[in-house]
Each structure stands twice: as C-alpha cells, then as structure tokens.
Scaffold this motif. Structure first.
Motif, mmCIF file in Angstrom:
data_model
loop_
_atom_site.group_PDB
_atom_site.id
_atom_site.type_symbol
_atom_site.label_atom_id
_atom_site.label_comp_id
_atom_site.label_asym_id
_atom_site.label_seq_id
_atom_site.Cartn_x
_atom_site.Cartn_y
_atom_site.Cartn_z
ATOM 1 N N LEU A 22 0.978 -1.246 0.075
ATOM 2 C CA LEU A 22 -0.006 0.166 -0.047
ATOM 3 C C LEU A 22 1.077 1.316 -0.103
ATOM 4 C CD1 LEU A 22 -2.543 -1.148 2.523
ATOM 5 C CD2 LEU A 22 -2.917 -0.998 0.080
ATOM 6 N N LYS A 23 2.098 1.372 0.419
ATOM 7 C CA LYS A 23 3.129 2.252 0.474
ATOM 8 C C LYS A 23 3.783 2.117 -0.847
ATOM 9 C CE LYS A 23 6.406 1.782 3.708
ATOM 10 N NZ LYS A 23 6.902 1.721 4.977
ATOM 11 N N SER A 24 4.400 1.207 -1.111
ATOM 12 C CA SER A 24 5.258 0.941 -2.185
ATOM 13 C C SER A 24 4.626 1.248 -3.813
ATOM 14 C CB SER A 24 6.279 -0.172 -2.396
ATOM 15 O OG SER A 24 5.129 -1.326 -2.326
ATOM 16 N N VAL A 25 3.338 0.796 -3.777
ATOM 17 C CA VAL A 25 2.556 0.824 -5.118
ATOM 18 C C VAL A 25 1.483 1.691 -5.121
ATOM 19 C CG1 VAL A 25 1.461 -0.727 -6.506
ATOM 20 C CG2 VAL A 25 2.928 -1.837 -5.193
ATOM 21 N N LEU A 26 1.089 1.802 -4.012
ATOM 22 C CA LEU A 26 -0.339 3.181 -3.814
ATOM 23 C C LEU A 26 0.049 4.299 -3.162
ATOM 24 C CD1 LEU A 26 -3.314 0.655 -3.473
ATOM 25 C CD2 LEU A 26 -2.030 1.375 -5.548
ATOM 26 N N HIS A 27 1.535 4.508 -2.843
ATOM 27 C CA HIS A 27 1.905 5.687 -2.325
ATOM 28 C C HIS A 27 1.352 6.290 -1.185
ATOM 29 C CE1 HIS A 27 3.269 5.908 -6.532
ATOM 30 N NE2 HIS A 27 2.085 5.767 -6.899
ATOM 31 N N LYS A 28 0.873 5.139 -0.297
ATOM 32 C CA LYS A 28 0.227 5.597 1.015
ATOM 33 C C LYS A 28 1.454 5.864 2.164
ATOM 34 C CE LYS A 28 -3.935 4.693 -0.265
ATOM 35 N NZ LYS A 28 -4.798 5.864 -0.847
ATOM 36 N N SER A 29 1.265 6.601 3.178
ATOM 37 C CA SER A 29 2.101 6.976 4.199
ATOM 38 C C SER A 29 2.012 6.246 5.311
ATOM 39 C CB SER A 29 2.435 8.499 4.128
ATOM 40 O OG SER A 29 3.231 8.702 5.027
ATOM 41 N N PHE A 30 2.926 5.544 5.746
ATOM 42 C CA PHE A 30 3.068 4.860 7.122
ATOM 43 C C PHE A 30 4.237 4.080 7.449
ATOM 44 C CE2 PHE A 30 0.858 1.843 3.831
ATOM 45 C CZ PHE A 30 1.840 0.772 4.235
ATOM 46 N N THR A 31 4.654 3.653 8.573
ATOM 47 C CA THR A 31 5.732 3.249 9.005
ATOM 48 C C THR A 31 5.909 1.777 9.240
ATOM 49 O OG1 THR A 31 5.473 3.785 11.140
ATOM 50 C CG2 THR A 31 6.681 5.620 9.854
#
Length: 320
Positions: A22-31
């Motif tokens: 969700l972060k690497s493909v869909l550009h979401k921001s979380f840790t």
C-alpha cells in the motif's frame, strides 16, 4: 464550486497478513510493515473518515452528510438509506493468505448485529505469478460435508481455488466462503459492514502466540453451500463506463481513460472514483484537480457535470 471532489485521510489497519505494498505501489504513507488495509471511505463506527482536502478539511464525513444529506449522498440514496452511507471502500495488501471466511446477508446481519450484510467485489491491481483466491465450493455442498472437512482440516479440498491476474474482477455475494491469497493487491468495494465470520485460519497464531478466534457456529447459517460464479467479464472500451458489477447494493464500472471524457450525471447518487492505474484530473468551472494511482475520490451528488482528463484505469462506483 461549493461542492467539490472529496478525499479522505486513509484509515490504516494492521493485519497479521499485511505488508508494505500500500506504501510502495499505492503511495500511502505509514511506517508499519504489516498494514493489510487502507480504509479509503468509511462510516463504520469508530472508523469514520475525515475529509483531507478543500474547505471541509478536517471535518468528519458523517457530520458533512448530516449537514448536506441530499447534496452529498443524492436524492435516491437519501430516500433509501437516510443519512447512512451504505458503502465502504478499501485497498488490501495480502502479503500472506487471509483466513477463510464468510459474511452474513442483510437479514441475518440485521437480526444478529443490527448491521448491513456484506456483499463485496474485488478488483485485482497487482498479482504475483502464483497468486490465487478461494471463492465458494468446487461443487454444491452442505453443512455436514463442510463440517466434516473442517474437522479433518481438509476444507481446502472442497473449496474452489482460482488463479488470478492483474485486471481481474470478482463479485463476492454475502454467504460465499472466500479468502484472498498471498501476493495480491486489491481494491475492494463493499456494503458498510465490518462483520466477518472466520472459518479457518491455517492454525496461525497472533503476535502473542494465540490462535485467532473462529466463528464456526455463527457461520453455519450464513454460508451459501451452492457452487457460485464469481468472476466478472467486462469490456474496457476507452473513455466510457464499462459495467463490471451491477447489483442491488452498488454499481461498479471500469473506465479506461485516454485523453478527455465528459461526465454528466444525475443528482440521485454520489459517485466514487478509485484510481487503480495511471493519473488523471477532474476539471470543473476551469478548476483542475489532479489524482494518481491509489487515490479515492468521492463526487457529491450535487456535482453533476465535469470533465476527466488523463491516462488512467479508474473504478467508478455509485448506487443505482
């Protein structure tokens, strides 16, 4: 324009099977390294979306609906549901297999949980080579056969496993036993419900070493034991709305946008766009708003005419 395309702060859900796509493909921001779900638009209690753009930034979606029910939801949606928002929109990242589960229909969910049932659909954004899903039974079955195989840990032998690829779509009616397999990134459209009956979880344990709760007894009455057809075949004609799913709870179309597409719609329903590939903009009254893969946008019912520009694959959802 008073009413404008709305976006929302994503609500991230830690899941034992989640990952980082969700972060690497869909550009979401979380840790976190185990985010399984991004709830894009939700009015589920305790998980109500907050608007992230424009003059209503920071406002609860529920509060905005109460203030402008017909303008946001649409006249027909308001007449049918009041101020309840009937759908829930998510992106899911399955790094590992999800549990095998089922959702109750409207009548059972209302009786047991005072809730909507949960009919849903999946659109596959990205799939590993061997990725698969479980959707119903291989052949018509019954509760006795199901329970026997569950007891013997041979449940998979009677369930229908299907290999999937990017661009596939599946319609999962309430009552359909199902599971999302490892290596899949999906968009999910569903009724507003967070009720899941877990049947089998591959004997996994949580981070404290405990087996996750199963709901075998609750599920018995909810399961549809008939073989079902879940894959949806659909056209991908450019710059038009191609029907993928048309059911009593929602309609989902696929738009292959290349260039410009004019949109004229009624004030009877809101429309949601989920950008599953590429980028596009919405133009209204000479104002252009830009969107990218992974964005989810709600068009209020009162916003009737606008233009889409760009090169994108878009899911278009509304209540018909």
């Amino acid at each position: 324009m008073k009413f404008y395309p709305l976006q929302f702060e994503p609500i991230f859900k830690e899941r034992i099977w989640g990952g980082e796509q969700l972060k690497s493909v869909l550009h979401k921001s979380f840790t976190s390294s185990t985010i399984g779900e991004s709830w894009e638009i939700s009015t589920v209690k305790e998980d109500v979306s907050v608007i992230s753009n424009g003059i209503w930034k920071g406002k609860s979606f529920v509060d905005l609906i109460k203030e402008y029910p017909k303008e946001i939801l649409g006249t027909a949606v308001y007449a049918r549901f009041g101020t309840e928002f009937p759908l829930l929109f998510k992106y899911l990242d399955a790094r590992e297999d999800l549990s095998i589960q089922v959702h109750p229909n409207n009548s059972l969910a209302q009786k047991r949980h005072n809730s909507f049932g949960k009919t849903e659909m999946w659109y596959v954004i990205q799939a590993d080579k061997e990725a698969r899903i479980i959707v119903g039974f291989k052949e018509d079955s019954n509760s006795n056969t199901y329970l026997e195989n569950l007891k013997n840990k041979t449940l998979l032998s009677i369930l229908d496993e299907v290999n999937v690829k990017s661009g596939d779509a599946y319609f999962i009616e309430s009552g359909t036993v199902h599971s999302i397999g490892a290596g899949l990134l999906l968009a999910e459209i569903q009724q507003t419900s967070d009720i899941t009956y877990r049947l089998y979880d591959f004997d996994r344990v949580d981070d404290k070493g405990f087996l996750r709760e199963l709901h075998v007894d609750l599920a018995l009455e909810a399961i549809n034991y008939k073989k079902v057809q879940t894959k949806k075949e659909f056209t991908k004609n450019t710059n038009e709305s191609n029907v993928v799913v048309d059911c009593p709870y929602f309609t989902t179309n696929f738009i292959s946008l290349e260039g410009t597409m004019e949109v004229v719609k009624s004030a009877e329903t809101f429309t949601v766009y989920m950008c599953v590939e590429g980028f596009f903009e919405i133009e209204k009254d000479h104002i252009k708003l830009q969107y990218k893969k992974g964005d989810t946008i709600l068009i209020p019912a009162a916003m009737n005419e606008f233009i889409l520009n760009g090169k994108a694959s878009i899911l278009e959802i509304y209540i018909s």
